[in-house]
Design an enzyme around this catalytic site. Structure first.
Site, PDB file in Angstrom:
ATOM      1  N   SER A   1       0.835  -1.195   0.000  1.00 17.46           N
ATOM      2  CA  SER A   1       0.000   0.000   0.000  1.00 17.46           C
ATOM      3  C   SER A   1       0.871   1.245   0.000  1.00 17.46           C
ATOM      4  O   SER A   1       2.035   1.208   0.404  1.00 17.46           O
ATOM      5  CB  SER A   1      -0.899   0.026   1.236  1.00 17.46           C
ATOM      6  OG  SER A   1      -0.133   0.313   2.399  1.00 17.46           O
ATOM      7  N   ASP A   2       0.283   2.353  -0.416  1.00 18.22           N
ATOM      8  CA  ASP A   2       0.913   3.644  -0.171  1.00 18.22           C
ATOM      9  C   ASP A   2       0.832   3.895   1.332  1.00 18.22           C
ATOM     10  O   ASP A   2       0.079   3.244   2.060  1.00 18.22           O
ATOM     11  CB  ASP A   2       0.212   4.748  -0.956  1.00 18.22           C
ATOM     12  CG  ASP A   2       1.115   5.943  -1.222  1.00 18.22           C
ATOM     13  OD1 ASP A   2       2.106   6.116  -0.480  1.00 18.22           O
ATOM     14  OD2 ASP A   2       0.823   6.709  -2.150  1.00 18.22           O
ATOM     15  N   TRP A   3       1.582   4.868   1.818  1.00 22.78           N
ATOM     16  CA  TRP A   3       1.758   5.082   3.256  1.00 22.78           C
ATOM     17  C   TRP A   3       0.444   5.561   3.910  1.00 22.78           C
ATOM     18  O   TRP A   3       0.002   6.678   3.687  1.00 22.78           O
ATOM     19  CB  TRP A   3       2.882   6.061   3.495  1.00 22.78           C
ATOM     20  CG  TRP A   3       4.224   5.410   3.678  1.00 22.78           C
ATOM     21  CD1 TRP A   3       5.143   5.699   4.647  1.00 22.78           C
ATOM     22  CD2 TRP A   3       4.808   4.353   2.902  1.00 22.78           C
ATOM     23  NE1 TRP A   3       6.248   4.888   4.512  1.00 22.78           N
ATOM     24  CE2 TRP A   3       6.064   4.050   3.459  1.00 22.78           C
ATOM     25  CE3 TRP A   3       4.387   3.620   1.805  1.00 22.78           C
ATOM     26  CZ2 TRP A   3       6.906   3.058   2.963  1.00 22.78           C
ATOM     27  CZ3 TRP A   3       5.219   2.623   1.304  1.00 22.78           C
ATOM     28  CH2 TRP A   3       6.452   2.366   1.872  1.00 22.78           C
TER      29      TRP A   3
END
Length: 788
Positions: free
Chosen positions: A294-296
């Site tokens: 995932s993105d942060w």
């Protein structure tokens, strides 16, 4: 005496750094399986539920205490006593890491940004990192040179490897749907073929050094406004043909170790929680075998992310207990968790850290900086050159240098794409290095003005990541311009723009020039032209701006983009003719912002009374993005897709097709000759027009491109392209298939999308279903899409 607690902690750190561990024996002296020595499934079987849940969640981020006051960052810090808390990231200032499980021989691995160079959060200072700032993605794509991008990737990979990073969180490859997107500088193009092929070359170059990449942000993440809560509503066809196609090409051609899911919702579901996107399309339709992260802080439901096939939730670590409880409650099948763990362990096995690579903290900085400079020169674009204003002739010895950015260049954008470098070369430095005389009092005037007028304060995090606001453009009085025109041989005015993460650009004073910039340009041109001298504008920008209203004033315009740490030297290489410009636009420059096909719906509208969705944006333009729109609907552009001038001239001849009827493949050849007076390179573009069928189709679409070698005057080169069935096909939503319609096709060979040099037809006797795919990502609402 050292405490046992400290010894245990030191032991964990050692294991994380080296990837080496000692077998741990149970009371029955049974040797535990070890990663790399035992089958991965045996290692998984030996893991506790806590270890599994902790491994699929990142180890948190190590941030300064001041940043922990930020609510979002506070929950990303590992707590003492947890597996994440016991794992120490061996490379300070990076974006994150996974946890280590020493008893099973599992080291942590380190991941870090970014798309134009390693972004060490501490920057050049305490850590003494000397990271290379490479040109931004938009410039690299403007080179249209896959071999160059591969070599640039090799240099980039050297930085990554020698600074102890296992996975680079790049490249960014979202489509440049709208020129106001704040992160367009990271991305390659408005066209999926250019995006996919350039990304693939970059990934192959970086991964040739034994480190991994993460192509991002998957998918339809084309704005920064409310990026974590915007619902992107887009048709299946537009998704398949425009917004997913570049990712498909990169995944197929380069096999990136990881893919990063994006922040946004896509047709009602977070991408990181979307099984149809991450499994049905990415893994099943495309056959992708790597890991998805995932993105942060993306998404809201960790269990849904696990089920969707989002293997690793970054940066962690606050979702661990949620996953454990979901397994205990029967809401998450442990087999699903095991599958995600397996993907992570297979990734770990590839990494330098697992292989115990002894990184040096000493990449080849000189060679990498030289590569950055070369790449920059290959992607800059000569937009205008009236009466051979460029290259600078031998009689020009002195330069009057105007514009704030001449003295403080924008090397790249801000946010995760920012690179803190050991040094940078401004345009004034590059010109001085080449022997030109510069007005020192004018330099001091600019320096003092920028210091006195720099905005105070600002967001701490943005300031740390290259987003600190600068002073507005310094006005130039008529008297100063006249004095400079009297004294100096030529005037150069640099116009600068910067943007980055979390914020999109504005039309006024950003896409459009400010009133001060317009008046300054007019003042300079009036003064120098009155003396019979020329003016050059250098555009040190990360994204498209309006040029039509002022482009007639200067004699030449050089689009330098954001060229990286060697900016001033690279720009000077082109101004002087040391390098002949060969870049071409991978993004259209419209006449005005209102001409952009997405202008009416970007960045969408706010949504009230919804706890998840704060904004929605409907891609009403459908497949008509960029040149597909301008060419099909006859909308005039300032500078079209594929355009770029040179100091020499080229002719095209002898276009040949291997067949006049398509039977699986057609080979296309064309000759290109340098008929000018200096050495040069030419970017040749192959467009294809399709027959009229049941689907609305663009006038033409790019299906191939190539850059010649450096041709001497009079020298020719034959370029070869191949067209396969997929190149003929469009996505038919009703059939969930790529279908090539029977009829007459036309191959067009051009110097740009509007400058078609040669054309030849071929026919397809009967309609072909090229590929059947999963029915996926259907919008939940109807979309009234633009059609011819």
């Amino acid at each position: 005496m050292i405490s046992s607690k400290k010894l245990a902690s030191s032991f964990l750190v050692l294991l994380c750094i080296t990837g080496f561990s000692l077998p741990v024996q149970s009371q029955q002296t049974k040797v535990l399986p070890q990663l790399g020595k035992s089958p991965v499934k045996e290692v998984i079987a030996a893991m506790t539920l806590e270890e599994k849940a902790s491994l699929v969640v990142g180890g948190g981020i190590n941030i300064p205490p001041a940043m922990r006051k930020n609510k979002m960052f506070a929950q990303m810090v590992a707590q003492p006593g947890t597996l994440a808390g016991n794992t120490i990231n061996p490379v300070p200032s990076t974006a994150g890491n996974t946890i280590a499980i020493p008893r099973l021989g599992i080291p942590c691995i380190v991941v870090n940004d970014g798309p134009a160079g390693l972004r060490m959060l501490g920057g050049f200072g305490d850590q003494k990192y000397e990271c290379t700032a490479f040109p931004v993605g938009t410039l690299l794509a403007s080179s249209w040179d896959k071999d160059l991008i591969f070599k640039t990737g090799q240099s980039y990979g050297n930085d990554v490897l020698e600074y102890g990073v296992d996975i680079l969180l790049a490249p960014g490859m979202n489509i440049q749907r709208n020129p106001l997107c704040g992160r367009n500088f990271e991305y390659y193009s408005e066209d999926p073929l250019v995006s996919g092929k350039i990304a693939a070359a970059m990934v192959n170059g970086i991964q040739s050094q034994g480190v991994g990449t993460s192509i991002k942000h998957f998918a339809a993440n084309n704005q920064e406004t409310d990026r974590q809560s915007v619902n992107t509503i887009v048709s299946e066809r537009a998704l398949r043909e425009i917004y997913l196609e570049g990712f498909r090409i990169a995944a197929h051609d380069a096999h990136p170790w990881t893919v990063m899911s994006s922040y946004n919702l896509l047709n009602g579901y977070y991408t990181s929680e979307n099984h149809e996107l991450l499994t049905s399309i990415l893994r099943n339709d495309w056959g992708y075998k790597g890991l998805v992260m995932s993105d942060w802080g993306a998404g809201k439901d960790a269990v849904a992310q696990m089920k969707a096939g989002n293997d690793l939730l970054m940066p962690g670590p606050n979702q661990v207990n949620t996953i454990i409880q979901a397994v205990k409650d029967g809401k998450l099948n442990e087999k699903v968790l095991d599958r995600n763990v397996e993907d992570i362990l297979n990734l770990v096995l590839k990494t330098p850290r697992f292989k115990n690579y002894k990184y040096s903290n000493k990449p080849n900085t000189v060679a990498n900086a030289a590569m950055s400079r070369k790449a920059a020169t290959e992607g800059m674009i000569l937009l205008k050159n009236t009466n051979d204003a460029l290259p600078l002739t031998k009689h020009i010895k002195s330069v009057a240098l105007f514009g704030n950015t001449s003295y403080q260049a924008y090397l790249g954008g801000s946010g995760s794409g920012y690179v803190a470098v050991a040094y940078s070369v401004n345009l004034i430095d590059g010109l001085k290095n080449a022997g030109y005389v510069i007005d020192e009092p004018l330099k001091e005037k600019y320096k003092n003005y920028m210091t006195e007028n720099a905005p105070k304060g600002g967001d701490m995090i943005a300031n740390m990541m290259g987003g600190k606001k600068r002073a507005p453009e310094m006005p130039i009085a008529d008297s100063i311009a006249e004095k400079m025109a009297e004294k100096y041989d030529i005037g150069i005015f640099t116009i600068g723009r910067n943007s980055g993460e979390t914020e999109d650009r504005k039309v006024d004073n950003d896409f459009n020039l400010s009133n001060v910039e317009k008046s300054t340009l007019n003042t300079i041109c009036t003064a120098f032209h009155a003396k019979g001298k020329k003016v050059v504008v250098v555009l040190n920008i990360g994204g498209v701006i309006e040029t039509a209203s002022w482009r007639n004033s200067p004699d030449a315009i050089l689009l330098a983009w954001q060229p990286g740490m060697e900016a001033g030297n690279a720009i000077t290489d082109l101004l002087t003719g040391k390098v002949n410009p060969s870049g071409k636009l991978a993004i259209t420059f419209p006449m005005s912002y209102t001409d952009v096909p997405s202008a009416k719906n970007f960045p969408g509208v706010e949504v009230k009374n919804d706890s998840t969705i704060k904004r929605k944006v409907v891609y009403e333009e459908g497949i008509y993005v960029g040149y597909r729109y301008y060419n099909t609907f006859g909308v005039k552009t300032a500078y079209e897709f594929g355009y770029g001038s040179s100091y020499t001239k080229f002719t095209y001849s002898n276009l040949k097709l291997s067949a006049t009827t398509f039977k699986g493949k057609i080979t296309v050849t064309v000759n290109v000759k340098n008929v000018g007076k200096v050495d040069g390179k030419e970017v040749v573009q192959l467009y294809l027009s399709a027959p009229k069928g049941p689907l609305d189709k663009p006038l033409e679409e790019l299906k191939g491109f190539a850059k010649t070698a450096l041709l001497k005057p009079g020298e020719s080169q034959t370029l070869t392209f191949s067209l396969n069935a997929k190149d003929l096909a469009s996505f038919n939503t009703k059939a969930s298939a790529w279908i090539a319609d029977a009829g007459k096709y036309e191959v067009k060979i051009g110097a740009s999308s509007e400058d078609i040099k040669l054309a030849k037809p071929f026919s397809l006797a009967s309609t072909i279903t090229v590929a059947k795919v999963h029915k996926a990502l259907a919008p939940q609402v109807g979309i009234v899409e633009l059609k011819k």
